[in-house]
Design a protein around this motif. Structure first.
Motif, mmCIF file in Angstrom:
data_model
loop_
_atom_site.group_PDB
_atom_site.id
_atom_site.type_symbol
_atom_site.label_atom_id
_atom_site.label_comp_id
_atom_site.label_asym_id
_atom_site.label_seq_id
_atom_site.Cartn_x
_atom_site.Cartn_y
_atom_site.Cartn_z
ATOM 1 N N GLY A 20 0.805 -1.233 0.000
ATOM 2 C CA GLY A 20 0.000 0.000 0.000
ATOM 3 C C GLY A 20 0.828 1.268 0.000
ATOM 4 O O GLY A 20 0.290 2.367 -0.222
ATOM 5 N N THR A 21 2.120 1.168 0.258
ATOM 6 C CA THR A 21 2.955 2.380 0.351
ATOM 7 C C THR A 21 4.329 2.140 -0.296
ATOM 8 O O THR A 21 4.725 1.001 -0.538
ATOM 9 C CB THR A 21 3.214 2.782 1.832
ATOM 10 N N GLY A 22 5.022 3.230 -0.516
ATOM 11 C CA GLY A 22 6.449 3.230 -0.853
ATOM 12 C C GLY A 22 6.859 2.278 -1.974
ATOM 13 O O GLY A 22 6.221 2.213 -3.032
ATOM 14 N N THR A 41 -1.372 -6.574 0.762
ATOM 15 C CA THR A 41 -1.767 -6.723 2.164
ATOM 16 C C THR A 41 -0.809 -5.954 3.059
ATOM 17 O O THR A 41 0.376 -5.838 2.767
ATOM 18 C CB THR A 41 -1.829 -8.216 2.576
ATOM 19 N N SER A 42 -1.372 -5.373 4.129
ATOM 20 C CA SER A 42 -0.571 -4.737 5.192
ATOM 21 C C SER A 42 -1.540 -4.494 6.346
ATOM 22 O O SER A 42 -2.693 -4.914 6.274
ATOM 23 C CB SER A 42 0.091 -3.446 4.704
ATOM 24 N N ARG A 43 -1.089 -3.797 7.394
ATOM 25 C CA ARG A 43 -1.960 -3.654 8.566
ATOM 26 C C ARG A 43 -3.052 -2.608 8.380
ATOM 27 O O ARG A 43 -4.143 -2.731 8.918
ATOM 28 C CB ARG A 43 -1.117 -3.283 9.791
ATOM 29 N N GLU A 195 12.271 9.500 -1.531
ATOM 30 C CA GLU A 195 10.821 9.624 -1.304
ATOM 31 C C GLU A 195 10.204 8.349 -0.741
ATOM 32 O O GLU A 195 9.162 7.880 -1.201
ATOM 33 C CB GLU A 195 10.103 10.033 -2.594
ATOM 34 N N THR A 196 10.878 7.759 0.253
ATOM 35 C CA THR A 196 10.322 6.593 0.951
ATOM 36 C C THR A 196 10.395 6.825 2.448
ATOM 37 O O THR A 196 11.246 7.579 2.930
ATOM 38 C CB THR A 196 11.120 5.307 0.637
ATOM 39 N N GLU A 197 9.509 6.127 3.165
ATOM 40 C CA GLU A 197 9.528 6.156 4.634
ATOM 41 C C GLU A 197 10.887 5.728 5.167
ATOM 42 O O GLU A 197 11.418 6.291 6.101
ATOM 43 C CB GLU A 197 8.487 5.175 5.175
HETATM 44 P P1 NAP Z 1 7.328 1.660 3.834
HETATM 45 O O1 NAP Z 1 6.562 2.520 2.879
HETATM 46 O O2 NAP Z 1 7.242 1.979 5.304
HETATM 47 O O3 NAP Z 1 6.923 0.151 3.572
HETATM 48 C C1 NAP Z 1 6.749 -0.816 4.564
HETATM 49 C C2 NAP Z 1 5.381 -1.461 4.361
HETATM 50 O O4 NAP Z 1 5.266 -2.587 5.232
HETATM 51 C C3 NAP Z 1 4.221 -0.529 4.664
HETATM 52 O O5 NAP Z 1 3.316 -0.571 3.563
HETATM 53 C C4 NAP Z 1 3.562 -1.121 5.906
HETATM 54 O O6 NAP Z 1 2.124 -0.931 5.822
HETATM 55 C C5 NAP Z 1 3.958 -2.588 5.814
HETATM 56 N N1 NAP Z 1 4.085 -3.247 7.117
HETATM 57 C C6 NAP Z 1 4.850 -2.864 8.167
HETATM 58 N N2 NAP Z 1 4.711 -3.720 9.189
HETATM 59 C C7 NAP Z 1 3.845 -4.685 8.761
HETATM 60 C C8 NAP Z 1 3.312 -5.854 9.374
HETATM 61 N N3 NAP Z 1 3.632 -6.223 10.615
HETATM 62 N N4 NAP Z 1 2.450 -6.620 8.645
HETATM 63 C C9 NAP Z 1 2.104 -6.259 7.367
HETATM 64 N N5 NAP Z 1 2.591 -5.166 6.754
HETATM 65 C C10 NAP Z 1 3.447 -4.387 7.450
HETATM 66 O O7 NAP Z 1 8.887 1.692 3.479
HETATM 67 P P2 NAP Z 1 9.746 1.509 2.151
HETATM 68 O O8 NAP Z 1 10.897 2.412 2.316
HETATM 69 O O9 NAP Z 1 8.891 1.570 0.923
HETATM 70 O O10 NAP Z 1 10.308 0.013 2.325
HETATM 71 C C11 NAP Z 1 9.870 -1.080 1.544
HETATM 72 C C12 NAP Z 1 10.896 -2.205 1.624
HETATM 73 O O11 NAP Z 1 12.158 -1.790 1.110
HETATM 74 C C13 NAP Z 1 11.171 -2.703 3.032
HETATM 75 O O12 NAP Z 1 11.364 -4.101 3.020
HETATM 76 C C14 NAP Z 1 12.474 -2.019 3.389
HETATM 77 O O13 NAP Z 1 13.206 -2.699 4.406
HETATM 78 C C15 NAP Z 1 13.180 -2.067 2.049
HETATM 79 N N6 NAP Z 1 14.256 -1.081 1.906
HETATM 80 C C16 NAP Z 1 13.974 0.231 1.744
HETATM 81 C C17 NAP Z 1 15.012 1.150 1.551
HETATM 82 C C18 NAP Z 1 14.718 2.613 1.323
HETATM 83 O O14 NAP Z 1 15.652 3.375 0.998
HETATM 84 N N7 NAP Z 1 13.496 3.062 1.477
HETATM 85 C C19 NAP Z 1 16.349 0.710 1.563
HETATM 86 C C20 NAP Z 1 16.600 -0.647 1.753
HETATM 87 C C21 NAP Z 1 15.545 -1.540 1.917
HETATM 88 P P3 NAP Z 1 1.147 -0.838 7.114
HETATM 89 O O15 NAP Z 1 1.686 0.269 7.979
HETATM 90 O O16 NAP Z 1 -0.194 -0.553 6.506
HETATM 91 O O17 NAP Z 1 1.199 -2.174 7.782
#
Ligand code: NAP
Length: 257
Positions: A20-22, A41-43, A195-197
Motif C-alpha cells: 500500500g505504500t512506498g 496486504t498490510s496492517r 521519497e520513501t519512509e
Molecule cells: P514503507 O513505505 O514503510 O513500507 C513498509 C510497508 O510494510 C508498509 O506498507 C507497511 O504498511 C507494511 N508493514 C509494516 N509492518 C507490517 C506488518 N507487521 N504486517 C504487514 N505489513 C506491514 O517503506 P519503504 O521504504 O517503501 O520500504 C519497503 C521495503 O524496502 C522494506 O522491506 C524495506 O526494508 C526495504 N528497503 C527500503 C530502503 C529505502 O531506501 N526506502 C532501503 C533498503 C531496503 P502498514 O503500515 O499498513 O502495515
C-alpha cells in the motif's frame, strides 16, 4: 515506467506485502502495468484502499486485505482469499518491513525483536503459506526485499541488518529446496531510495550525508523485481541483487547514521 513489453505478466497474479505504500506500491503498480493482477496486504486499511484506488484508475485489477505478517493464520487467510478472488498465485513479493534507526544501546529488547518478527519471520510466514496453498503444486516466483547490509556493520541498523541478512539466507534455502518444483526465489536489496519512509526516518544529519550518496528511485527497485519475476530471469534463483548505484562498494560514499 519500465522498458519491458506491456504484456509480459499477462494472466499472472502477484501478492505484495506492504503493497500500500512506498516501494511495495511501486512494485504493485509496475507488475500491474505489465499485465499482472495485484493483491496487496498490510496492517492499515487506508494504505491499501488508497493504493488500490490508484491502481484501478490505471486499469490494474487489485484486491486488498489487511493482515499483520507476524500472524501466520492471518497470512493464510490472505492467500486463501487471493486464490478465491483470482484463482491463482504466481508471484509473491515479501516487502513488508519495519524501520527506525537506533543505536544498540538505545534499542529496547522488544524493538530488536519487532524488526526480526516483521522482516524475517513475517516473510517466512508468507512464503510458507504461499508455498503450501499454491506454489508447491504450480511453481512460481518469490522476491524478498532485503537491504545491502550483509557484509557491513551498519551503525543504528543492527536490527534491520540482522533481519535482512537472515532473509537473504532464507532466500537461498528456499531456492535450493524448491528449484525442482519450478519455484524461483530471489531477493533485491535496495540502496537509499528517494521519497520513501525508509529514508525519511533517518536523522537530518544522516539525510544530509545521504544526499552526497547516490539515491535511487522506487521505480529502479520495481523494474528489478519485474525482471526477476519475468520469464527473462527463468534461470536465476537464489540470488540477491543489490540495487544501489554502486554506493555500498564505495566506502567513502556510505553515510554515517
Ligand atoms: P514503507 O513505505 O514503510 O513500507 C513498509 C510497508 O510494510 C508498509 O506498507 C507497511 O504498511 C507494511 N508493514 C509494516 N509492518 C507490517 C506488518 N507487521 N504486517 C504487514 N505489513 C506491514 O517503506 P519503504 O521504504 O517503501 O520500504 C519497503 C521495503 O524496502 C522494506 O522491506 C524495506 O526494508 C526495504 N528497503 C527500503 C530502503 C529505502 O531506501 N526506502 C532501503 C533498503 C531496503 P502498514 O503500515 O499498513 O502495515
Amino acid at each position: 515506467m519500465s522498458d519491458f513489453k506491456e504484456d509480459i505478466l499477462k494472466g499472472r497474479v502477484a501478492l505484495i506485502t506492504g503493497g500500500g505504500t512506498g516501494i511495495g506500491k511501486e512494485i504493485g503498480r509496475t507488475l500491474g502495468r505489465h499485465g499482472a493482477k495485484i493483491a496487496i496486504t498490510s496492517r492499515k486499511q487506508e494504505n491499501l484502499d488508497a493504493a488500490c484506488a490508484e491502481f484501478e484508475k490505471e486499469g490494474i485489477e487489485c484486491f486488498a486485505m489487511t493482515s499483520d505478517v507476524r500472524d501466520p493464520e492471518a497470512v493464510e487467510q490472505v492467500i486463501a482469499a487471493t486464490l478465491e478472488k483470482f484463482g491463482r498465485l504466481d508471484i509473491v513479493i515479501n516487502n513488508a518491513a519495519g524501520m527506525f534507526p537506533a543505536p544498540i544501546e538505545k534499542m529496547s529488547y522488544n524493538a530488536f525483536k519487532t524488526i526480526v518478527d516483521i522482516d524475517l519471520l513475517g516473510s517466512y510466514n508468507v512464503t510458507k503459506a504461499a508455498y503450501t496453498a499454491y506454489l508447491k503444486e504450480h511453481g512460481g516466483c518469490i522476491v524478498n526485499i532485503t537491504a545491502p547490509f550483509e557484509h557491513w556493520g551498519v551503525s543504528s541498523m543492527a536490527h534491520v541488518a540482522a533481519a535482512k541478512t537472515g532473509l537473504m539466507s532464507l532466500t537461498r534455502s528456499c531456492a535450493v529446496e524448491w528449484a525442482p518444483l519450478g519455484i524461483r526465489v530471489n531477493s533485491v536489496a535496495p540502496g537509499f531510495i528517494a521519497e520513501t519512509e525508509g529514508v525519511d526516518r533517518f536523522s537530518e544529519k544522516a539525510a544530509d550525508e545521504m544526499d552526497k550518496a547516490l539515491k535511487g528511485s522506487k521505480q529502479d527497485i520495481a523494474n528489478t523485481v519485474l525482471f526477476l519475476v519475468s520469464d527473462s530471469a527463468r534461470f536465476i534463483s537464489g540470488m540477491d541483487i543489490r540495487v544501489d548505484g554502486g554506493a555500498t562498494i564505495d566506502l567513502l560514499r556510505m553515510p554515517v547514521v
